[in-house]
Scaffold this motif. Structure first.
Motif, mmCIF file in Angstrom:
data_model
loop_
_atom_site.group_PDB
_atom_site.id
_atom_site.type_symbol
_atom_site.label_atom_id
_atom_site.label_comp_id
_atom_site.label_asym_id
_atom_site.label_seq_id
_atom_site.Cartn_x
_atom_site.Cartn_y
_atom_site.Cartn_z
ATOM 1 N N LEU A 47 0.746 -1.096 0.368
ATOM 2 C CA LEU A 47 0.334 -0.090 -0.130
ATOM 3 C C LEU A 47 0.861 1.008 -0.111
ATOM 4 O O LEU A 47 0.795 2.327 -0.521
ATOM 5 C CB LEU A 47 -0.974 -0.019 0.994
ATOM 6 N N LEU A 48 2.221 0.613 0.927
ATOM 7 C CA LEU A 48 2.142 2.446 1.367
ATOM 8 C C LEU A 48 3.271 2.895 -0.339
ATOM 9 O O LEU A 48 3.072 3.996 -1.058
ATOM 10 C CB LEU A 48 3.527 2.390 1.679
ATOM 11 N N ARG A 49 3.675 1.725 -0.892
ATOM 12 C CA ARG A 49 4.717 2.114 -2.517
ATOM 13 C C ARG A 49 3.262 2.193 -3.981
ATOM 14 O O ARG A 49 3.605 3.040 -4.386
ATOM 15 C CB ARG A 49 5.234 0.690 -2.879
ATOM 16 N N GLY A 50 2.091 1.116 -2.928
ATOM 17 C CA GLY A 50 1.020 2.166 -3.886
ATOM 18 C C GLY A 50 0.856 3.808 -3.944
ATOM 19 O O GLY A 50 0.371 4.029 -4.692
ATOM 20 N N TRP A 51 0.355 3.597 -2.742
ATOM 21 C CA TRP A 51 0.772 5.591 -2.886
ATOM 22 C C TRP A 51 1.727 6.642 -2.740
ATOM 23 O O TRP A 51 1.716 7.544 -2.705
ATOM 24 C CB TRP A 51 0.481 5.716 -0.802
ATOM 25 N N LYS A 52 3.345 5.976 -3.173
ATOM 26 C CA LYS A 52 4.007 6.690 -3.662
ATOM 27 C C LYS A 52 4.464 7.888 -2.584
ATOM 28 O O LYS A 52 4.509 9.264 -2.670
ATOM 29 C CB LYS A 52 4.402 7.450 -5.146
ATOM 30 N N ALA A 53 4.343 7.147 -1.256
ATOM 31 C CA ALA A 53 4.955 7.445 -0.012
ATOM 32 C C ALA A 53 6.196 7.723 -0.140
ATOM 33 O O ALA A 53 7.435 7.599 -0.854
ATOM 34 C CB ALA A 53 4.832 6.883 1.455
ATOM 35 N N ASP A 54 6.370 8.699 0.885
ATOM 36 C CA ASP A 54 7.821 9.805 1.110
ATOM 37 C C ASP A 54 9.070 8.578 1.500
ATOM 38 O O ASP A 54 8.016 7.107 3.126
ATOM 39 C CB ASP A 54 7.696 10.640 2.331
ATOM 40 N N GLU A 55 10.436 8.152 0.811
ATOM 41 C CA GLU A 55 10.582 7.775 1.422
ATOM 42 C C GLU A 55 11.557 7.406 2.876
ATOM 43 O O GLU A 55 11.720 6.578 3.178
ATOM 44 C CB GLU A 55 12.440 7.690 0.429
ATOM 45 N N LYS A 56 11.070 8.145 3.497
ATOM 46 C CA LYS A 56 11.308 7.748 5.282
ATOM 47 C C LYS A 56 10.234 7.093 5.726
ATOM 48 O O LYS A 56 10.327 6.589 6.706
ATOM 49 C CB LYS A 56 11.481 9.412 5.734
ATOM 50 N N TYR A 57 8.646 7.245 5.338
ATOM 51 C CA TYR A 57 8.169 6.516 5.592
ATOM 52 C C TYR A 57 8.040 4.763 5.505
ATOM 53 O O TYR A 57 7.928 4.100 6.134
ATOM 54 C CB TYR A 57 6.323 7.399 5.515
ATOM 55 N N VAL A 58 8.852 4.840 3.933
ATOM 56 C CA VAL A 58 8.792 3.533 3.406
ATOM 57 C C VAL A 58 9.423 2.763 4.126
ATOM 58 O O VAL A 58 10.568 2.186 4.918
ATOM 59 C CB VAL A 58 8.842 3.833 2.238
ATOM 60 N N PHE A 69 12.084 -7.921 4.516
ATOM 61 C CA PHE A 69 12.192 -7.003 5.262
ATOM 62 C C PHE A 69 13.787 -6.487 6.059
ATOM 63 O O PHE A 69 13.675 -5.849 6.795
ATOM 64 C CB PHE A 69 11.503 -6.438 6.735
ATOM 65 N N GLN A 70 13.998 -7.145 5.916
ATOM 66 C CA GLN A 70 15.493 -7.151 6.121
ATOM 67 C C GLN A 70 16.679 -6.435 4.448
ATOM 68 O O GLN A 70 16.189 -5.666 3.397
ATOM 69 C CB GLN A 70 16.438 -8.745 5.533
ATOM 70 N N GLU A 71 17.582 -5.265 5.375
ATOM 71 C CA GLU A 71 17.943 -4.507 4.687
ATOM 72 C C GLU A 71 18.707 -5.561 2.887
ATOM 73 O O GLU A 71 18.973 -6.513 3.447
ATOM 74 C CB GLU A 71 19.452 -3.978 5.386
ATOM 75 N N GLY A 72 18.872 -4.480 2.583
ATOM 76 C CA GLY A 72 18.670 -5.163 0.792
ATOM 77 C C GLY A 72 17.987 -5.745 -0.485
ATOM 78 O O GLY A 72 17.827 -6.011 -1.661
ATOM 79 N N GLN A 73 17.184 -5.983 1.172
ATOM 80 C CA GLN A 73 15.850 -6.736 -0.394
ATOM 81 C C GLN A 73 14.454 -6.662 -0.043
ATOM 82 O O GLN A 73 14.304 -6.775 -0.910
ATOM 83 C CB GLN A 73 15.610 -8.078 0.948
ATOM 84 N N ALA A 74 14.483 -5.030 0.903
ATOM 85 C CA ALA A 74 12.767 -4.531 0.710
ATOM 86 C C ALA A 74 13.157 -3.665 -0.626
ATOM 87 O O ALA A 74 11.916 -3.259 -0.690
ATOM 88 C CB ALA A 74 12.784 -3.552 2.003
ATOM 89 N N LYS A 75 14.073 -2.980 -1.606
ATOM 90 C CA LYS A 75 13.815 -2.302 -2.022
ATOM 91 C C LYS A 75 13.126 -2.901 -3.791
ATOM 92 O O LYS A 75 13.498 -4.260 -3.382
ATOM 93 C CB LYS A 75 15.524 -1.839 -2.129
#
Length: 835
Positions: free
Chosen positions: A801-812, A829-835
């Motif tokens: 949902l966050l990505r669909g809203w194109k929310a600010d990166e800080k919230y993501v 949710f691990q670093e490098g996997q969530a992008k």
């Protein structure tokens, strides 16, 4: 099946005739039929039309014309051609049969009855013709006529058929089912006793007799009948239920019920059902005592399926807690193994009780302790009692006892899956596969987990270990030929997650085609089943085929395909092969350059293939001799380049609405298609259907407010005559003058502890009512991760949902960090996997 050589000889013979008589329509028609069997459909139709021009009044030409339409699955036109051929030649048995089978295929029961009557008039001595007429009348709902038809043929027999006449025995049992469906249970029982007592299908006769006696209230006889069935099979739950009803035992009296099951438990020392079923109705201390005895008995034998056998009890939280308490007690040493069903006291000193060495041997062979750890691992992995850390601890202890156990490593893989680490889950399941490379089941599980990890190549390599080596197209070609639905679906979902929508559509379209093939394949059974006399199975098959597309695999694949088409409508750029998946783009100059290059290469390839192709060369055939269809779109690019994606989506949606109307996801997906097509009345119909299934469903809440907002912003796209009905029905969900913000807030307050409901409320706020509130909605979405009942699936949906809203990166980033803290082992949710 046709031999290629015979087809060539057939064409050669036809050509010889046509040299002498070039206008002979019948020969032209037969040549068209042969050419069609070679795979040249268009040429065959052109030739068949030419035959009709030459011989318009030839029943052969019309019959062939119908056969061509039938092979092309155009049943309506085939039916017209058959009927015209039958007018020209009313006594042709072949045309009559083809017409009858086609009427059965399209479920034209009145026409099928009429055709069967005509066939009987020509051939009255064949039993299968009379049976076919009875089936036609039965399926048309005329049970009395169906029974009379069967009786009429029986009266024509000069002597009773021998007991070895399976066809006669089957007809007798079929007649009995018709009498029973008429509601004449007494007569059905009399008929069963008189005519079917020597039937080879002894089990079916005994079951029906017991059921009839119970329905008639003849309890003592019914009791004897069910006891006779239990003597044959003491593991069938339905027999116990029938016996309980026949003995008129009050189901609210658990002690009387338990006494009955204890009786059969003593009769069958190795049986399971008589010991397992009482756990369903016993409560309190009685349940604890019975569960203790059952669990220890099964654990001491090391039965791997124990948890699967009792997990249905977990719907009752008190029984779930009792089971957990008992098995935890076994692990801590408080439980005592009951080898003979009675509790025994632990000896104070085993050294005094046993000779030297016996205890050590028993410790090595005793399956109780590892079975306890295995059970607890499954218990804590189950969604109603989930504690994944305890589950992992238990399975590690079990693996220490038996490092080579496939079952233990499979359970460990499932635990990793629920942790959200699909990579470790796939690796662990692959390790389990290597422990027994000859087991097809573990092979398929490993492949499935690899697909969940999006390792498509590894999955197909594993599946290739059990596919035919000579199959065209390799392992994937064989899996498609064998209609391996689970693999095709999982493969499609994997490509969908990767953004390779063309390949995903190919897989889902393959499943859609498979169900069409199953629908088509029943055609051969209309003659085969009657010829072999398997009437009851045939009727069951017809009724099963009528609900074929209710199958879960069809529903899942159809919904996924429709969702892809909705994505293509919302984002047409995804149809370009130059788009890097769902989330990628290229600049227009680079894209145009690549498209020009791809177009030139495609034109060269087409020209080269056109030179090699010989129009008169027979098409390739498969192992059955049937024409093999060439896949001209292996990556699904043509499926992606649709001019009307929503119309294509309807091809999947319509069967769902017809056969699975009570499936909420089907109605919700249909709503998304209808509202984009401005079919507001149909969208409302789907919305009302999903609301009737679950009024508090989060997606239904979102869609209700979405439709109401659309109706407020502009007049609904419905006929003026239906406008009042539309408004009246929509008002039952959301009134015209309702404050949508207040309605949404009330929904949030009512379900503030449920992550899916909170997410739906935030969607309404951010996407429909107040797009400027994206920042506050994002913050509220982050807080859903702290809800007690929030699951990993909820967390993943929130990130989407966050990505669909194109929310600010800080919230993501904040969301991912919070999700990682709650689900530390989830790779997403691990670093490098969530992008």
């Amino acid at each position: 099946m046709f031999c290629i050589g015979q087809l060539h000889r057939g064409i050669k013979a036809a050509d010889q005739i046509l040299k002498k008589k070039p206008d002979h329509g019948d020969t032209i028609a037969m040549k068209a039929l042969i050419i069609n069997n070679q795979g040249h459909t268009e040429e065959a139709f052109a030739m068949a039309k030419l035959a009709l021009q030459k011989s318009m009044k030839s029943h052969i030409c019309w019959h062939v014309y119908g056969l061509l339409y039938r092979s092309n699955k155009n049943f309506e036109e085939a039916l017209k051609a058959y009927k015209f051929a039958l007018k020209l030649e009313p006594d042709s048995p072949q045309i009559q049969k083809d017409l009858a089978f086609l009427q059965m295929q399209i479920r034209d029961y009145p026409g099928y009855v009429q055709s069967r009557r005509a066939i009987i008039q020509n051939k009255t001595l064949f039993r299968q013709n009379w049976t076919a007429l009875a089936v036609a009348q039965h399926l048309a709902g005329d049970l009395w006529e169906a029974e009379r038809t069967l009786t009429t043929f029986e009266e024509t027999l000069r002597s009773p058929p021998p007991k070895s006449d399976i066809e006669h025995a089957e007809a007798i049992l079929y007649k009995n089912t018709i009498i029973a469906e008429m509601g004449e249970t007494e007569r059905a029982l009399d008929h069963l006793n008189a005519a079917a007592k020597d039937s080879p299908d002894r089990g079916w006769v005994m079951e029906k007799k017991a059921d009839y006696l119970l329905q008639l209230g003849r309890m003592k006889e019914a009791e004897d009948a069910y006891r006779a069935l239990l003597d044959r099979n003491a593991e069938y739950r339905r027999y116990y239920e029938g016996l309980v009803a026949a003995m008129e035992i009050d189901k609210s009296d658990p002690q009387a019920l338990k006494a009955l099951y204890d009786e059969y438990a003593q009769k069958n020392p190795r049986g399971d059902a008589a010991r397992r079923i009482p756990l369903d109705f016993l409560t309190g201390s009685d349940f604890r005592e019975a569960a203790d005895s059952y669990l220890q008995r099964m654990l001491s034998k090391g039965i791997p399926s124990l948890f699967a056998n009792i997990k249905a009890l977990y719907a009752d939280s008190s029984k779930r807690d009792t089971v957990q308490d008992l098995v935890e007690g076994y692990r801590s040493g408080q439980g005592v193994v009951q080898m003979n069903g009675t509790a025994e006291k632990k000896p104070e000193s085993t050294e005094e009780q046993q000779p030297n060495g016996v205890e050590e041997k028993a410790e090595k062979t005793e399956p109780f302790k590892p079975s306890v750890h295995f059970f607890l691992a499954q218990h804590y992995n189950y969604h109603l009692s989930r504690d994944l850390d305890k589950a992992m601890e238990s399975i590690e202890e079990a693996i220490k006892s038996a490092p080579e156990s496939v079952d233990y490593h499979m359970t460990k893989a499932r635990i990793w899956k629920h942790h959200g680490d699909v990579q470790k889950a796939a690796a662990t399941m692959e390790h389990a596969r290597t422990l027994d490379t000859r087991d097809r089941y573990i092979n398929t599980k490993a492949a499935k987990y690899q697909l969940r990890y999006n390792d498509n190549d590894g999955a197909i390599e594993n599946m290739g270990l059990f596919t035919r080596k000579e199959a065209a197209g390799g392992p994937l070609g064989d899996l498609l030929d064998m209609q391996c639905q689970w693999f095709i679906y999982e493969d499609g979902m994997s490509y969908m997650r990767q953004g390779k929508l063309g390949l995903a559509l190919k897989r889902f379209m393959s499943i859609f085609s498979t169900f069409e093939t199953w629908q088509e394949d029943q055609y051969d059974f209309h003659s085969f089943s009657l010829r072999k006399g398997q009437i009851r199975a045939y009727v069951d098959m017809i009724r099963w085929e009528d609900h074929l597309r209710e199958h879960p695999f069809f529903a899942r694949a159809a919904i996924a395909a429709a969702e892809i088409y909705v994505m293509l409508y919302d984002r047409p750029e995804l149809a370009s092969p130059m788009t890097n998946g769902v989330n990628g783009d290229r600049n227009s100059a680079e894209q145009r350059k690549a498209q020009r290059k791809a177009r030139k290469e495609a034109e060269k390839a087409a020209q080269a293939e056109a030179q090699k192709k010989d129009a008169r060369k027979p098409a390739a055939v498969d192992q059955n001799g049937d024409p093999k269809k060439e896949d001209k779109d292996p990556k699904g690019d043509l499926l992606m380049k649709t001019s009307d994606p929503l119309e294509d989506a309807m091809k999947f949606i319509n069967p769902l609405l017809e056969f699975s109307p009570k499936y909420p996801k089907a109605q919700q997906t249909a709503f998304e298609v209808f509202i984009r097509r401005d079919k507001d009345l149909l969208a409302l119909r789907s919305l009302l259907a999903s609301h009737a299934i679950d009024p508090s469903d989060p997606t239904t809440h979102y869609q209700s407010l979405r439709l109401r907002q659309k109706a407020i912003q502009k007049p609904p796209a419905v006929p003026e005559a239906a406008l009042k009905v539309f408004e009246s029905e929509l008002s039952t969900l959301v009134s015209h003058d309702a404050d949508l913000s207040k309605l949404n807030n009330d929904f949030l307050q009512a379900h503030h502890e449920s992550a899916p409901h909170v997410q739906a409320s935030l969607r309404v706020r951010c996407e429909l009512l107040d797009p400027a509130s994206k920042d506050t909605a994002s913050q509220d979405l982050i807080r859903t991760l702290a809800l007690e009942g929030s699951t990993l699936e909820d967390a993943l949906r929130g990130l989407e949902l966050l990505r669909g809203w194109k929310a600010d990166e800080k919230y993501v980033d904040t969301y991912i960090a919070a999700a990682h803290e709650r689900y530390p082992k989830a790779t997403t949710f691990q670093e490098g996997q969530a992008k």
